[in-house]
Design an enzyme around this catalytic site. Structure first.
Site, PDB file in Angstrom:
ATOM      1  N   ASN A   1      51.452   0.334 -26.221  1.00  0.00           N
ATOM      2  CA  ASN A   1      50.599   0.981 -25.227  1.00  0.00           C
ATOM      3  C   ASN A   1      49.163   1.112 -25.703  1.00  0.00           C
ATOM      4  O   ASN A   1      48.260   1.335 -24.911  1.00  0.00           O
ATOM      5  CB  ASN A   1      51.140   2.370 -24.871  1.00  0.00           C
ATOM      6  CG  ASN A   1      52.514   2.273 -24.217  1.00  0.00           C
ATOM      7  OD1 ASN A   1      52.751   1.417 -23.375  1.00  0.00           O
ATOM      8  ND2 ASN A   1      53.429   3.128 -24.628  1.00  0.00           N
TER       9      ASN A   1
ATOM     10  N   ASN B   1      24.325 -36.701 -38.029  1.00  0.00           N
ATOM     11  CA  ASN B   1      24.976 -37.115 -36.779  1.00  0.00           C
ATOM     12  C   ASN B   1      24.239 -36.635 -35.534  1.00  0.00           C
ATOM     13  O   ASN B   1      24.549 -37.053 -34.445  1.00  0.00           O
ATOM     14  CB  ASN B   1      26.430 -36.636 -36.745  1.00  0.00           C
ATOM     15  CG  ASN B   1      26.546 -35.131 -36.885  1.00  0.00           C
ATOM     16  OD1 ASN B   1      25.660 -34.482 -37.443  1.00  0.00           O
ATOM     17  ND2 ASN B   1      27.626 -34.568 -36.387  1.00  0.00           N
TER      18      ASN B   1
ATOM     19  N   ARG C   1      45.369   2.467 -22.040  1.00  0.00           N
ATOM     20  CA  ARG C   1      45.217   2.933 -23.412  1.00  0.00           C
ATOM     21  C   ARG C   1      44.760   1.822 -24.363  1.00  0.00           C
ATOM     22  O   ARG C   1      44.371   2.080 -25.485  1.00  0.00           O
ATOM     23  CB  ARG C   1      46.533   3.577 -23.889  1.00  0.00           C
ATOM     24  CG  ARG C   1      46.814   4.903 -23.201  1.00  0.00           C
ATOM     25  CD  ARG C   1      48.258   5.344 -23.348  1.00  0.00           C
ATOM     26  NE  ARG C   1      49.143   4.646 -22.420  1.00  0.00           N
ATOM     27  CZ  ARG C   1      50.454   4.858 -22.325  1.00  0.00           C
ATOM     28  NH1 ARG C   1      51.038   5.741 -23.114  1.00  0.00           N
ATOM     29  NH2 ARG C   1      51.190   4.192 -21.451  1.00  0.00           N
TER      30      ARG C   1
HETATM   31  C1  UD1 Z   1      58.820   3.371 -19.330  1.00  0.00           C
HETATM   32  C2  UD1 Z   1      60.049   4.116 -18.821  1.00  0.00           C
HETATM   33  C3  UD1 Z   1      60.632   4.981 -19.937  1.00  0.00           C
HETATM   34  C4  UD1 Z   1      60.951   4.102 -21.117  1.00  0.00           C
HETATM   35  C5  UD1 Z   1      59.734   3.266 -21.545  1.00  0.00           C
HETATM   36  C6  UD1 Z   1      60.160   2.240 -22.555  1.00  0.00           C
HETATM   37  C7  UD1 Z   1      59.668   4.501 -16.426  1.00  0.00           C
HETATM   38  C8  UD1 Z   1      59.313   5.496 -15.388  1.00  0.00           C
HETATM   39  N1  UD1 Z   1      59.666   4.944 -17.680  1.00  0.00           N
HETATM   40  O1  UD1 Z   1      57.828   4.323 -19.721  1.00  0.00           O
HETATM   41  O2  UD1 Z   1      61.805   5.634 -19.504  1.00  0.00           O
HETATM   42  O3  UD1 Z   1      61.394   4.899 -22.205  1.00  0.00           O
HETATM   43  O4  UD1 Z   1      59.195   2.553 -20.421  1.00  0.00           O
HETATM   44  O5  UD1 Z   1      59.067   1.539 -23.087  1.00  0.00           O
HETATM   45  O6  UD1 Z   1      59.980   3.366 -16.092  1.00  0.00           O
HETATM   46  N2  UD1 Z   1      54.503  -1.228 -14.770  1.00  0.00           N
HETATM   47  C9  UD1 Z   1      54.220  -1.933 -13.618  1.00  0.00           C
HETATM   48  N3  UD1 Z   1      53.790  -1.254 -12.522  1.00  0.00           N
HETATM   49  C10 UD1 Z   1      53.669   0.082 -12.500  1.00  0.00           C
HETATM   50  C11 UD1 Z   1      53.978   0.799 -13.679  1.00  0.00           C
HETATM   51  C12 UD1 Z   1      54.387   0.109 -14.789  1.00  0.00           C
HETATM   52  O7  UD1 Z   1      54.336  -3.167 -13.592  1.00  0.00           O
HETATM   53  O8  UD1 Z   1      53.286   0.626 -11.454  1.00  0.00           O
HETATM   54  C13 UD1 Z   1      54.961  -1.975 -15.961  1.00  0.00           C
HETATM   55  C14 UD1 Z   1      54.021  -1.866 -17.140  1.00  0.00           C
HETATM   56  O9  UD1 Z   1      53.093  -2.948 -17.161  1.00  0.00           O
HETATM   57  C15 UD1 Z   1      54.969  -1.935 -18.338  1.00  0.00           C
HETATM   58  C16 UD1 Z   1      56.276  -1.366 -17.786  1.00  0.00           C
HETATM   59  O10 UD1 Z   1      56.180  -1.433 -16.392  1.00  0.00           O
HETATM   60  O11 UD1 Z   1      55.178  -3.261 -18.793  1.00  0.00           O
HETATM   61  C17 UD1 Z   1      56.493   0.063 -18.252  1.00  0.00           C
HETATM   62  O12 UD1 Z   1      55.393   0.852 -17.862  1.00  0.00           O
HETATM   63  P1  UD1 Z   1      54.709   1.910 -18.819  1.00  0.00           P
HETATM   64  O13 UD1 Z   1      53.638   2.609 -18.096  1.00  0.00           O
HETATM   65  O14 UD1 Z   1      54.387   1.288 -20.122  1.00  0.00           O
HETATM   66  O15 UD1 Z   1      55.941   2.914 -18.946  1.00  0.00           O
HETATM   67  P2  UD1 Z   1      56.273   3.935 -20.088  1.00  0.00           P
HETATM   68  O16 UD1 Z   1      55.461   5.157 -19.917  1.00  0.00           O
HETATM   69  O17 UD1 Z   1      56.174   3.218 -21.393  1.00  0.00           O
HETATM   70 CA    CA Z   2      55.289   1.156 -22.212  1.00  0.00          CA
END
Ligand code: UD1
Ligand code: CA
Length: 459
Positions: free
Chosen positions: A227, A386, A16
């Site tokens: 995000n 210069n 995003r």
């Molecule tokens: C996640 C949580 C959600 C919470 C929110 C808080 C899960 C399933 N959901 O959702 O409950 O309210 O964070 O901000 O965990 N990442 C990886 N590898 C992956 C997927 C994600 O390293 O395969 C990392 C991302 O870089 C990020 C974090 O994990 O830093 C969270 O991932 P993101 O996709 O942002 O999760 P949310 O949809 O925000």
């Molecule tokens: Ca997130």
């Protein structure tokens, strides 16, 4: 605080953001989001690991001066899968690991301390940090009974009734390593996104009769996730306003503070006054009792006590001593050093220029690759030439010299102490000390020349 390790999940693609830079390296208040978390880890002396995904090479370059462990998640299969990619990090079953996302730049040191202490006070072997969100959309909803975990439902899997719950998951957890080692593999990807959710782990532990503590906080701002670019801008504004408030509490006057940008890693001494519209970027140190007038931009520079920076001056990679006057409209570039009581006036540009104590360059000059001795006066329109089209050369001017207006100093060239250069000279060879150098054509006057040309000389 008890000893723990900290694993940061940052392998998400950050789709995003629509960026070629990995999300966690986008800056908030002048510092990459991930580094803001690493700063907290440093302050608390916590050993840190980070899980990265695509773009790991760019990320490694960013992290080369950090002693943190880097793990790679080759495929983005969810937060639980990301944790599994760092297995070695939590291999001691008796230790505890804090797990957080990498995209929560407003987290503060106290949040980590409070959460970890909360869990240990309750002797919990698993804990999750939740907060009340003004708009819970996008977050996992947390269900608990008297502080004991019941369930987390992700937005995409939640029904209308569940969506109404505004107690949400911050993505911050603490687990005893034993539980990570034994239970992560039980998580399935049977959900709306076909991902292995780390949020399923607390439920698995609960079913096994392990107490999972839920820490609830009202500090929503501190857990805002980034995000997209709008959220990046929002968290940046909050971080900047925290900085302004900090400095006002420390005895710095800021007029119309909402217009002033002060990034992280900035120091400002008391009784300094900052006018509207200034930008003070990371790495800058400003002394006490300085005046920073409207529109000044100061980047990675040092400014001594009692110095005034007047309107719309642009200062980068520069060291300025005390009691100096700079601007308005001055441009001080990388490598400029102005010692005490130096004056650099309007429309003066400097680069790799050392101006010793008491030097004055009050108007319209270019001073590059040069050193200027104590109390020398640089006349308006002086230029150090210069660059010969291929290489840069230096100009050295001694102390107590007088460089007449509109002088060109063709480098390499040296002017000895106590010497004078006549206005309008082009100086191409060295001038010894205590001399006068002139290089202009002698003035010629032809009386009545206009009349001879048939022009009127009286009304
Ligand atoms: C996640 C949580 C959600 C919470 C929110 C808080 C899960 C399933 N959901 O959702 O409950 O309210 O964070 O901000 O965990 N990442 C990886 N590898 C992956 C997927 C994600 O390293 O395969 C990392 C991302 O870089 C990020 C974090 O994990 O830093 C969270 O991932 P993101 O996709 O942002 O999760 P949310 O949809 O925000
Ligand atoms: Ca997130």
């Amino acid at each position: 605080m008890r000893k723990i390790k900290w694993l940061i999940l940052a392998a998400g693609e950050g789709k995003r953001m629509k960026s070629s830079l990995p999300k966690v390296f986008h800056k908030v208040a002048g510092v990459p989001m991930l580094f803001r978390l690493l700063n907290i880890a440093d302050k608390l002396n916590i050993e840190t690991g980070v899980v990265l995904g695509k773009n790991i090479e760019i990320a490694k370059e960013f992290l080369k001066n950090h002693s943190i462990k880097i793990y790679e998640q080759k495929e983005r299969l969810g937060t639980a899968h990301a944790v599994m990619c760092a297995e070695e990090f939590y291999s001691n079953p008796e230790e505890f690991t804090l797990i957080t996302p990498g995209d929560i730049p407003l987290l503060e040191k106290e949040d980590v301390e409070n959460f970890v202490n909360f869990a240990f006070d309750r002797k919990a072997e698993a804990a999750i940090l939740s907060f009340y969100a003004s708009n819970p959309q996008g977050y996992g909803r947390v269900f608990e009974i008297d502080g004991e975990f019941f369930n987390i439902v992700e937005e995409k899997d939640a029904n209308e009734e569940e969506k109404k719950n505004n107690l949400v998951n911050s993505g911050i957890y603490l687990f005893k390593n034993k539980h990570l080692i034994e239970n992560l593999k039980e998580i399935s990807n049977d959900n709306a996104q076909n991902e292995y959710y780390l949020t399923d782990l607390p439920a698995i532990l609960k079913h096994k009769g392990i107490y999972v503590a839920v820490c609830k906080t009202e500090k929503e701002k501190n857990f805002l996730g980034v995000n997209n670019r709008k959220q990046l801008a929002k968290t940046d504004s909050i971080a900047i306003s925290r900085n302004r408030e900090y400095f006002m509490d420390e005895g710095i006057t800021i007029y119309q503070p909402e217009t002033v940008r002060i990034e992280d890693n900035v120091e400002i001494g008391k009784d300094t006054i900052i006018y509207p519209g200034c930008v003070i970027e990371t790495g800058t140190k400003i002394g006490e009792n300085c005046l920073i007038k409207t529109g000044a931009v100061i980047i990675n520079s040092e400014i001594g006590n009692n110095t005034a920076i007047y309107e719309y001056s642009h200062i980068e990679g520069t060291k300025i001593g005390q009691n100096c006057n700079i601007g308005p409209f001055a441009r001080l570039r990388q490598g400029t050093v102005a010692e005490e009581s130096v004056k650099i006036g309007n429309f003066v540009e400097t680069k790799k220029a050392v101006l010793k104590e008491g030097v004055k360059a009050s108007h319209l000059s270019y001073l590059g690759d040069c050193e200027i001795g104590k109390e020398t006066n640089i006349g308006a329109g002086t230029i150090t030439c210069n660059y010969d089209g291929e290489r840069k050369h230096r100009t050295e001017i001694g102390e107590k010299c007088f460089i007449g207006s509109d002088t060109q100093l063709v480098a390499p060239v040296k002017i000895g102490d106590f010497s004078y250069i006549g206005a309008g000279s082009t100086i191409t060879s060295d001038v010894p000390e205590c001399s006068l150098a002139l290089s202009r054509v002698k003035q010629k006057v032809i009386k009545d020349w206009p009349k001879k040309k048939g022009k009127k000389c009286r009304n």
